[in-house]
Design a protein around this motif. Structure first.
Motif, mmCIF file in Angstrom:
data_model
loop_
_atom_site.group_PDB
_atom_site.id
_atom_site.type_symbol
_atom_site.label_atom_id
_atom_site.label_comp_id
_atom_site.label_asym_id
_atom_site.label_seq_id
_atom_site.Cartn_x
_atom_site.Cartn_y
_atom_site.Cartn_z
ATOM 1 N N VAL A 77 0.744 -1.225 0.147
ATOM 2 C CA VAL A 77 0.048 -0.017 0.033
ATOM 3 C C VAL A 77 0.920 1.279 -0.076
ATOM 4 C CG1 VAL A 77 -1.873 -1.249 1.075
ATOM 5 C CG2 VAL A 77 -0.265 -0.135 2.605
ATOM 6 N N GLU A 78 1.934 1.253 -0.306
ATOM 7 C CA GLU A 78 3.152 2.093 -0.452
ATOM 8 C C GLU A 78 3.266 3.040 0.890
ATOM 9 O OE1 GLU A 78 2.120 4.539 -4.001
ATOM 10 O OE2 GLU A 78 2.061 2.782 -5.624
ATOM 11 N N PHE A 79 3.217 2.262 1.747
ATOM 12 C CA PHE A 79 3.972 3.047 3.061
ATOM 13 C C PHE A 79 5.309 3.141 3.070
ATOM 14 C CE2 PHE A 79 5.705 2.075 7.517
ATOM 15 C CZ PHE A 79 5.396 3.577 7.873
ATOM 16 N N ARG A 80 5.671 4.256 3.272
ATOM 17 C CA ARG A 80 7.206 4.604 3.003
ATOM 18 C C ARG A 80 7.728 5.379 4.206
ATOM 19 N NH1 ARG A 80 6.079 1.162 -0.124
ATOM 20 N NH2 ARG A 80 6.404 1.406 -2.401
ATOM 21 N N PRO A 81 8.414 4.855 5.243
ATOM 22 C CA PRO A 81 8.545 5.732 6.373
ATOM 23 C C PRO A 81 10.008 6.601 6.070
ATOM 24 C CG PRO A 81 9.469 3.353 6.605
ATOM 25 C CD PRO A 81 8.853 3.098 5.300
ATOM 26 N N THR A 82 9.667 7.521 5.272
ATOM 27 C CA THR A 82 10.751 8.381 4.823
ATOM 28 C C THR A 82 11.139 9.488 5.898
ATOM 29 O OG1 THR A 82 8.868 9.459 3.416
ATOM 30 C CG2 THR A 82 10.506 7.752 2.528
ATOM 31 N N GLY A 83 10.310 9.516 6.894
ATOM 32 C CA GLY A 83 10.058 10.816 7.831
ATOM 33 C C GLY A 83 9.271 11.919 7.414
ATOM 34 N N HIS A 84 9.114 12.860 8.543
ATOM 35 C CA HIS A 84 8.237 14.084 8.287
ATOM 36 C C HIS A 84 8.966 15.214 8.771
ATOM 37 C CE1 HIS A 84 4.883 16.757 9.453
ATOM 38 N NE2 HIS A 84 4.414 16.372 8.281
ATOM 39 N N LEU A 85 9.262 15.952 7.780
ATOM 40 C CA LEU A 85 10.234 17.111 8.054
ATOM 41 C C LEU A 85 9.211 18.441 8.385
ATOM 42 C CD1 LEU A 85 13.119 18.531 8.174
ATOM 43 C CD2 LEU A 85 12.510 19.127 5.655
ATOM 44 N N ARG A 86 9.265 19.046 9.349
ATOM 45 C CA ARG A 86 8.276 20.236 9.450
ATOM 46 C C ARG A 86 9.221 21.495 9.649
ATOM 47 N NH1 ARG A 86 2.714 19.470 12.430
ATOM 48 N NH2 ARG A 86 1.550 21.122 11.720
ATOM 49 N N LEU A 87 8.903 22.498 8.753
ATOM 50 C CA LEU A 87 9.895 23.735 8.578
ATOM 51 C C LEU A 87 9.185 24.842 9.606
ATOM 52 C CD1 LEU A 87 10.175 23.668 4.798
ATOM 53 C CD2 LEU A 87 11.941 23.082 6.256
ATOM 54 N N VAL A 88 10.036 25.586 10.048
ATOM 55 C CA VAL A 88 9.626 27.034 10.894
ATOM 56 C C VAL A 88 10.324 28.198 9.789
ATOM 57 C CG1 VAL A 88 10.280 28.145 12.765
ATOM 58 C CG2 VAL A 88 10.065 25.560 12.944
ATOM 59 N N PHE A 89 9.537 29.071 9.655
ATOM 60 C CA PHE A 89 9.756 30.393 8.960
ATOM 61 C C PHE A 89 9.741 31.868 9.904
ATOM 62 C CE2 PHE A 89 8.554 27.312 5.722
ATOM 63 C CZ PHE A 89 9.398 27.615 4.653
ATOM 64 N N GLY A 90 9.585 31.468 11.520
ATOM 65 C CA GLY A 90 9.383 32.710 12.099
ATOM 66 C C GLY A 90 9.378 32.308 13.453
ATOM 67 N N LYS A 91 9.216 33.426 14.479
ATOM 68 C CA LYS A 91 9.479 32.992 15.899
ATOM 69 C C LYS A 91 8.101 32.498 16.154
ATOM 70 C CE LYS A 91 7.384 37.605 17.019
ATOM 71 N NZ LYS A 91 7.672 38.940 17.776
ATOM 72 N N ASN A 92 6.791 32.499 15.798
ATOM 73 C CA ASN A 92 5.680 31.691 16.007
ATOM 74 C C ASN A 92 5.875 30.236 15.783
ATOM 75 O OD1 ASN A 92 4.468 34.228 16.877
ATOM 76 N ND2 ASN A 92 3.807 34.707 14.910
ATOM 77 N N GLY A 93 6.442 30.027 14.747
ATOM 78 C CA GLY A 93 6.395 28.764 14.347
ATOM 79 C C GLY A 93 7.544 27.853 15.183
ATOM 80 N N LEU A 94 8.476 28.579 15.566
ATOM 81 C CA LEU A 94 9.751 28.273 16.381
ATOM 82 C C LEU A 94 9.102 27.885 17.753
ATOM 83 C CD1 LEU A 94 12.783 27.670 16.414
ATOM 84 C CD2 LEU A 94 12.959 30.055 17.284
ATOM 85 N N ALA A 95 8.377 28.791 18.368
ATOM 86 C CA ALA A 95 7.717 28.666 19.693
ATOM 87 C C ALA A 95 6.699 27.320 19.811
ATOM 88 C CB ALA A 95 7.213 29.940 20.115
ATOM 89 N N SER A 96 6.003 27.225 18.619
ATOM 90 C CA SER A 96 5.098 26.178 18.501
ATOM 91 C C SER A 96 5.913 24.925 18.413
ATOM 92 C CB SER A 96 4.104 26.358 17.301
ATOM 93 O OG SER A 96 3.162 25.281 17.253
ATOM 94 N N MET A 97 6.689 24.607 17.692
ATOM 95 C CA MET A 97 7.563 23.690 17.529
ATOM 96 C C MET A 97 8.156 23.360 18.941
ATOM 97 S SD MET A 97 10.870 22.787 15.083
ATOM 98 C CE MET A 97 12.072 23.871 16.172
ATOM 99 N N ARG A 98 8.765 23.998 19.475
ATOM 100 C CA ARG A 98 9.668 23.666 20.649
ATOM 101 C C ARG A 98 8.839 23.257 21.713
ATOM 102 N NH1 ARG A 98 14.463 28.406 20.218
ATOM 103 N NH2 ARG A 98 15.791 27.042 18.729
ATOM 104 N N SER A 99 7.636 23.905 21.827
ATOM 105 C CA SER A 99 6.539 23.866 22.898
ATOM 106 C C SER A 99 6.040 22.202 22.292
ATOM 107 C CB SER A 99 5.373 24.698 22.712
ATOM 108 O OG SER A 99 4.566 24.464 23.521
#
Length: 372
Positions: A77-99
């Motif tokens: 069924v084409e499951f591919r465990p290639t990973g999930h990369l989630r980018l940060v473009f500013g301070k709000n995203g950075l705070a959300s990610m670290r939290s």
């Protein structure tokens, strides 16, 4: 025990399979073709990052089943465990990610925070203006066009009856269970499992359990093939004005979504169409993630009818009004990863009367409680 499953998307077919594997007699009823609704509209993302934290036990359980899917179902069924990369473009995203990274660790999810020099070294050409990222190496993607038919075929091989292209009329509670009137006759069973997606709230309401839900269609697309070099699924930590997500399949095509509003969908007939006028705007929004999209042709766009519950959480568990009735619907655009786990959990709950996976936050009576 005889179980009627209403709805033949990923949740319904997975439930039918796991119910049949537990030895129950199952009839699955689908108004169109198996896997032709919200499942086929899915992006195919198998991610745990950014989820509602109490949903993580279900997500972990589901991921373990995705890893076994080919052996379990007898097809890739084409499951591919290639990973999930989630980018940060500013301070709000950075705070959300670290939290989220800190909060998710006690729930068993460990995400790697990456600096951009590492992102650029490992994944060149992705998010040149990003300032950071998270990476979940165990996640990945699957093929939405394959998974529900695969579960249906496996369920059928275990004795499940699958009834497609029928209209469902009245659903009646009887002394022995439930009677479902269809355009091909009546179907009876002791248990009724509602996995009808955006239509699930109509079934619940018929038993005195209203759920605030809207039917909407995501805007999805795929490009011509490019040289295959992007392994992970790529998304964004929000809050800084940049949205969207994409992945590259092994044939080289870029599958993309997000960045524009989902369209309104009428449940009758329930056909969702991509809005061609939104495509230029969508591609423009996605360029910060992958500038190469500026130079490729889009070869197909599509949509599908998804059910979005008002609080963004699904409805899962037993009915609060009707013994023998169970619900699993309203996954609000984030159900693809959860699908196998939902099926396994619902089968366990129906067969044993309990489940080891916590479902408290998804109980249907939460809406009755808030209206009091």
């Amino acid at each position: 025990m005889n179980v009627i499953v209403l709805g033949g998307g990923l949740m319904g077919t997975a439930s039918a399979y796991f119910l049949a594997r537990r030895g129950l007699k199952v009839t699955l009823v689908e108004r169109n073709r198996v896997g032709s609704g919200a499942t086929v509209a899915s992006f195919g993302n198998i991610r745990r990052s950014g989820r509602y934290l109490p949903q993580l036990p279900l997500a972990h359980r589901s991921l373990s089943l995705w890893r076994k899917a080919e052996a379990m179902l007898g097809q890739d069924v084409e499951f591919r465990p290639t990973g999930h990369l989630r980018l940060v473009f500013g301070k709000n995203g950075l705070a959300s990610m670290r939290s989220f990274i800190d909060a998710a660790r006690p729930w068993g999810l460990v995400l790697d925070e990456m600096e951009m020099r590492e992102v650029r070294a490992r994944f060149p050409g992705i998010g040149p203006d990003a300032i950071g990222a998270s990476f979940s190496p165990g996640d990945g993607s699957g093929n939405p066009r394959l998974i529900a038919p695969a579960f249906a075929a496996a369920a059928r091989s275990l004795g499940t009856e699958i009834v497609e292209q029928v209209e469902v009329g009245s659903i009646t509670k009887t002394a022995s269970g439930f009677e479902v009137e269809t355009s091909r006759g009546s179907i009876g069973g002791e248990v009724l499992l509602n996995t009808a997606g955006a239509w699930g709230a109509q079934i619940a309401a018929a038993f005195g359990e209203p759920v605030p839900i809207e039917a909407r269609g995501p805007q999805m697309g795929v490009t011509e093939p490019l040289p295959h070099r992007i392994m992970p699924v790529v998304g964004v930590w929000g809050g800084d004005g940049i949205e969207g997500y994409f992945r590259q399949v092994e044939r080289g095509n870029i599958v993309f979504g997000g960045g524009v509003e989902r369209t309104q969908v009428a449940l009758d007939p329930g056909h969702a169409k991509a809005d061609p006028a939104s495509l230029p705007r969508q591609l423009l929004v996605l360029l910060p993630l992958l500038p190469a999209l500026a130079k490729v042709s889009v070869i197909r766009t599509w949509s599908g009818c998804e059910g979005y519950v008002a609080d963004g959480l699904p409805v899962m568990g037993p009915s609060a009004t009707t013994p023998g009735l169970f619900h699993a619907f309203g996954f609000s655009g984030h159900g693809f990863q959860l699908g196998p786990g939902v099926g396994d959990v619902m089968a366990e709950l129906i067969a044993k009367g309990r489940t080891e996976t916590p479902l408290h936050d998804f109980r249907i009576e939460r809406f009755a409680e808030t209206s009091c």
